[in-house]
Design a protein around this motif. Structure first.
Motif, short mmCIF file in Angstrom:
data_model
loop_
_atom_site.label_atom_id
_atom_site.label_comp_id
_atom_site.label_asym_id
_atom_site.label_seq_id
_atom_site.Cartn_x
_atom_site.Cartn_y
_atom_site.Cartn_z
N PHE A 29 0.82 -1.21 0.00
CA PHE A 29 0.00 0.00 0.00
C PHE A 29 0.86 1.27 0.00
CE2 PHE A 29 -3.91 -2.33 1.31
CZ PHE A 29 -4.73 -1.81 0.33
N PHE A 33 0.49 3.97 -2.87
CA PHE A 33 0.14 5.37 -2.60
C PHE A 33 1.16 6.32 -3.23
CE2 PHE A 33 -2.70 4.06 1.03
CZ PHE A 33 -3.81 4.76 0.59
N PRO A 101 -14.17 -8.39 -4.78
CA PRO A 101 -14.53 -6.98 -4.55
C PRO A 101 -13.53 -5.98 -5.14
CG PRO A 101 -14.40 -8.19 -2.46
CD PRO A 101 -13.95 -9.10 -3.52
N VAL A 102 -12.24 -6.35 -5.13
CA VAL A 102 -11.22 -5.44 -5.70
C VAL A 102 -11.41 -5.35 -7.21
CG1 VAL A 102 -8.77 -4.80 -5.62
CG2 VAL A 102 -9.65 -6.43 -3.96
N MET A 105 -14.39 -3.27 -7.94
CA MET A 105 -14.07 -1.85 -7.75
C MET A 105 -13.36 -1.29 -8.99
SD MET A 105 -11.37 0.38 -6.81
CE MET A 105 -10.08 -0.62 -6.10
N VAL A 109 -14.59 1.55 -11.63
CA VAL A 109 -13.77 2.71 -12.01
C VAL A 109 -13.69 2.81 -13.54
CG1 VAL A 109 -11.41 3.67 -11.99
CG2 VAL A 109 -12.38 2.75 -9.88
N TRP A 218 -1.64 -1.86 -5.53
CA TRP A 218 -2.88 -1.66 -4.76
C TRP A 218 -3.63 -2.98 -4.64
CZ3 TRP A 218 -4.86 2.70 -2.33
CH2 TRP A 218 -6.14 2.53 -1.79
N SER A 222 -4.59 -4.80 -1.20
CA SER A 222 -6.01 -4.96 -0.89
C SER A 222 -6.40 -6.42 -0.76
CB SER A 222 -6.83 -4.27 -1.97
OG SER A 222 -8.17 -4.27 -1.61
N ARG A 226 -7.99 -8.26 2.54
CA ARG A 226 -9.30 -8.91 2.42
C ARG A 226 -9.19 -10.41 2.69
NH1 ARG A 226 -13.43 -5.98 0.22
NH2 ARG A 226 -12.88 -3.92 -0.55
N LEU B 18 -11.34 4.02 -4.29
CA LEU B 18 -10.11 3.54 -3.65
C LEU B 18 -10.21 3.65 -2.13
CD1 LEU B 18 -7.02 4.74 -5.76
CD2 LEU B 18 -8.11 2.53 -5.77
N TRP B 20 -12.95 3.54 -0.37
CA TRP B 20 -13.85 2.46 0.06
C TRP B 20 -13.08 1.14 0.13
CZ3 TRP B 20 -14.99 -1.90 -2.94
CH2 TRP B 20 -15.94 -2.76 -2.39
N ASP B 21 -12.29 0.86 -0.90
CA ASP B 21 -11.55 -0.40 -0.95
C ASP B 21 -10.48 -0.46 0.15
OD1 ASP B 21 -10.98 -2.90 -2.28
OD2 ASP B 21 -9.10 -2.00 -2.89
N PHE B 22 -9.97 0.69 0.54
CA PHE B 22 -8.94 0.73 1.58
C PHE B 22 -9.58 0.55 2.97
CE2 PHE B 22 -6.04 2.90 4.52
CZ PHE B 22 -4.85 2.27 4.20
N MET B 24 -12.90 -0.48 3.96
CA MET B 24 -13.85 -1.55 4.28
C MET B 24 -13.19 -2.80 4.86
SD MET B 24 -16.67 -0.25 4.10
CE MET B 24 -17.82 -1.58 4.31
#
Lengths: 249, 46
Positions: A29, A33, A101-102, A105, A109, A218, A222, A226, B18, B20-22, B24
């Motif tokens: 992460f 970032f 879920p990733v 997402m 996007v 990322w 993630s 999870r 992003l 939300w994904d971070f 949750m």
């Protein structure tokens, strides 16, 4: 035993996986970032506006990496599900189900950024173009996998059923990818190639490549967090979980 | 309308998703760990 096989065997244990995921999620992460910040700076402030599309082309710097991720995460999810179905490896089930879920997402996007780019460029938010429609089907497949996994109480059976759906859903991946070559579509063809020359000028390419790497990091971060959650939810009665999380305030 | 409006809209949606994904999975992890700790505390004899 071969060192790599031994490592895989050890990391396959839920307790060891929890340690592994805790250790590697944070650096992934942090790097993600950092690269996101550099990439977004480049996309919004450093590169010049496109001579045809103007400023709206900057949306593609998030649209393209997200679209690539939406497809590659689905392939990873189906592969992990297949491994889990054949060899019954629990960690593969966790990674497959944590990926959904990733992936959803990133697909969201892709669809949102595509619609927002489409409005000033094509004059419409949405059109039933093969690429757009197949990407929407991909989102429904992700949601289907997530829904099926949550609908069955037995976690292992739920992962097998949802994994099966992910494997069947793989049919859609080449359709999304080749939609622009198989059909006459409004969506543009390949601009960036991993092998061979790209149609994009190199001065405009670096933020895109930075964001491609950032989204991959990322995903790693993630999916590890999870998978840790799913692992802990299934192992709350186990000694290792009690020792590690028993004194949570 | 300036195209920057669309750029801001797309990057805003990207940032929101992003975030939300971070957030949750971290919330879910805390919730699960807390539930486990609470169950242990209830089991402990006074």
């Amino acid at each position: 035993m071969n060192k790599i096989i031994l490592w895989f065997n050890q990391t396959g244990s839920p307790a060891r996986f929890d340690v592994f995921a805790t250790r590697w999620a944070k650096p992934s992460f942090i790097l993600a970032f950092l690269l996101l910040a550099i990439g977004i700076y480049g996309a919004l402030l450093s590169v010049p506006a496109d001579y045809k599309q103007g400023e709206s082309f900057r949306i593609l710097y998030i649209h393209v990496p997200a679209a690539w991720m939406s497809l590659s995460i689905f392939v990873i999810m189906a592969l992990q599900s297949a491994i889990a179905l054949v060899w019954r490896i629990k960690v593969c089930e966790l990674i497959a189900m944590a990926s959904a879920p990733v992936g959803a997402m990133f697909t969201a996007v892709t669809l949102i950024s595509g619609a927002v780019w489409g409005k000033p460029t094509w004059g419409t938010w949405w059109t039933w173009d093969p690429r757009l429609t197949s990407e929407l089907v991909l989102l429904f497949l992700y949601l289907g996998v997530m829904g099926l996994y949550s609908a069955i109480d037995d976690r292992r059976a739920a992962a097998r059923a949802a994994g099966f759906l992910a494997i069947i859903g793989m049919v859609n991946v080449p359709i999304v990818h080749f939609a622009v070559t198989w059909w006459n579509t409004l969506h543009q063809g390949e601009t960036i190639r991993l092998i061979g020359p790209s149609k994009m000028d190199s001065s405009m390419l670096w933020p895109l490549l930075t964001l491609v790497v950032a989204t991959k990091l990322w995903y790693i971060g993630s999916v590890l967090v999870r998978a840790r959650v799913l692992n802990l939810q299934q192992e709350t009665q186990k000694q290792w979980a009690i020792e590690r999380y028993g004194d949570t305030p | 309308m300036s195209h920057w409006y669309y750029v801001a809209l797309a990057y805003g949606a990207f940032t929101l998703l992003l975030c939300w994904d971070f957030a949750m999975p971290r919330l879910a992890l805390k919730k699960t760990a807390r539930a486990l700790a609470l169950r242990l505390r209830r089991k402990k004899p006074l």
